[in-house]
Design a protein around this motif. Structure first.
Motif, short mmCIF file in Angstrom:
data_model
loop_
_atom_site.label_atom_id
_atom_site.label_comp_id
_atom_site.label_asym_id
_atom_site.label_seq_id
_atom_site.Cartn_x
_atom_site.Cartn_y
_atom_site.Cartn_z
N GLU A 27 28.41 -52.24 -3.21
CA GLU A 27 30.11 -52.15 -4.31
C GLU A 27 30.45 -54.20 -5.32
O GLU A 27 30.26 -54.15 -6.68
CB GLU A 27 30.83 -51.76 -4.15
CG GLU A 27 32.28 -52.23 -4.43
CD GLU A 27 33.67 -51.61 -4.40
OE1 GLU A 27 34.87 -51.39 -4.73
OE2 GLU A 27 33.42 -51.00 -2.86
N LEU A 28 30.13 -55.38 -4.45
CA LEU A 28 29.79 -56.17 -5.65
C LEU A 28 29.31 -56.69 -5.79
O LEU A 28 28.84 -56.97 -6.71
CB LEU A 28 30.23 -57.28 -3.95
CG LEU A 28 31.13 -56.90 -2.61
CD1 LEU A 28 31.78 -58.29 -1.64
CD2 LEU A 28 33.02 -57.84 -3.72
N LEU A 29 27.79 -56.00 -5.13
CA LEU A 29 26.67 -56.50 -6.12
C LEU A 29 26.42 -55.84 -6.92
O LEU A 29 26.13 -56.28 -8.66
CB LEU A 29 25.42 -56.41 -5.42
CG LEU A 29 24.12 -56.87 -6.24
CD1 LEU A 29 24.27 -58.15 -6.59
CD2 LEU A 29 22.34 -56.04 -5.21
N LEU A 30 26.93 -54.97 -8.07
CA LEU A 30 26.69 -53.86 -8.72
C LEU A 30 27.92 -54.40 -9.68
O LEU A 30 27.63 -54.69 -11.21
CB LEU A 30 27.28 -52.44 -9.04
CG LEU A 30 26.02 -51.90 -8.15
CD1 LEU A 30 26.03 -50.32 -7.77
CD2 LEU A 30 24.18 -51.65 -9.56
N ARG A 31 29.27 -54.58 -9.02
CA ARG A 31 30.65 -55.81 -9.95
C ARG A 31 29.77 -56.82 -10.21
O ARG A 31 30.65 -56.99 -11.21
CB ARG A 31 31.71 -54.83 -9.11
CG ARG A 31 33.05 -55.37 -9.92
CD ARG A 31 34.15 -55.18 -8.22
NE ARG A 31 34.11 -54.51 -8.21
CZ ARG A 31 34.89 -54.04 -6.64
NH1 ARG A 31 35.59 -55.44 -6.50
NH2 ARG A 31 34.76 -53.50 -6.18
#
Length: 264
Positions: A27-31
């Motif tokens: 989630e953090l990587l995509l965001r």
């Protein structure tokens, strides 16, 4: 009468905890991209301590490599499932659009293929990602499939396999770049409404013989291709197992240091 609550084994708890960490990191990587988050933020989102994350992954780079591995493995499994369900998908004009659609559903694979610097493109030289790209990435799968299709008469043989593979990879790599959020060329300006239809038409002209192969040849090609995909997947998993065994040894050392630090 009270109901019995099933017990969760320590091994299952470990798997669930690892999955929470991976989900949070994804989630953090995509965001935010690879530079936009820390291991502490992964831990907070996963609901674990920062030290716990470092028990499983020595660095953020290793955690990101595992995310890419899962994305690449899911990609090949989706392709395998499609061909298993319908052998006719192995014909080039159906297989290549399938590859394009499947890759698009896995953002980390797309990012590596297009060298997306905001997500993972700068990360492609990581040893783990290089290992994955050489076994189950889109390029090795396409390199593996063309000789199989030639052997079973699904691909024309008046051009060399090398010429076909190079032309095909050039076309597919271009398609990956066209599919990005900031495409190099807008297909609509050339009247291309559905890139999959265009890819199917070009595949017929570039690869397929004038007379279509019979159903027996298609079935044999599909079986051979699935065997090739299984081999690539097995090679990948064996390398992952070997790497994980080494990582488990390192993890045990890190865990010992972690618990010792709590008592200092």
């Amino acid at each position: 009468m009270s109901r019995l609550v099933p017990l969760v084994s320590a091994a299952d708890r470990k798997v669930l905890k690892e999955q929470r960490i991976l989900d949070a990191a994804r989630e953090l990587l995509l965001r935010h991209g690879p530079r936009g988050f820390s291991m502490a933020e992964v831990a907070a989102l996963a609901g674990v301590g920062k030290g716990t994350v470092y028990l499983y992954w020595e660095s953020k780079e290793d955690l990101i490599a595992d995310l890419y591995a899962k994305d690449a493995l899911a990609m090949i499994e989706a392709v395998q499932a499609a061909v298993t369900g319908d052998a006719n998908i192995i014909t080039p004009h159906r297989f290549l659009p399938l590859m394009r659609r499947t890759v698009r559903q896995h953002p980390f694979v797309v990012a590596i293929q297009t060298q997306d610097t905001e997500l993972l493109g700068w990360f492609k030289e990581h040893p783990g990602i290089r290992r994955i790209r050489s076994t189950i990435g889109p390029v090795p799968l396409l390199v593996k499939i063309i000789p199989i299709l030639r052997e079973h008469g699904l691909v024309r043989t008046d051009l060399s396999a090398g010429t076909q593979i190079y032309a095909l990879l050039t076309m597919v790599e271009g398609m990956f770049h066209m599919d990005t959020n900031d495409p190099v060329v807008d297909p609509h300006q050339f009247g291309v409404e559905d890139p999959d239809v265009m890819l199917a038409d070009v595949s017929r002209v570039l690869l397929e013989p004038s007379s279509p192969a019979d159903s027996c040849a298609v079935g044999a090609a599909a079986s051979a291709a699935l065997a090739g995909f299984d081999q690539a997947r097995a090679e990948f998993l064996s390398e992952i197992l070997l790497a994980s065994q080494n990582e488990e040894q390192d993890k045990a050392k890190r865990e010992t240091r972690f618990w010792a630090s709590l008592h200092e």
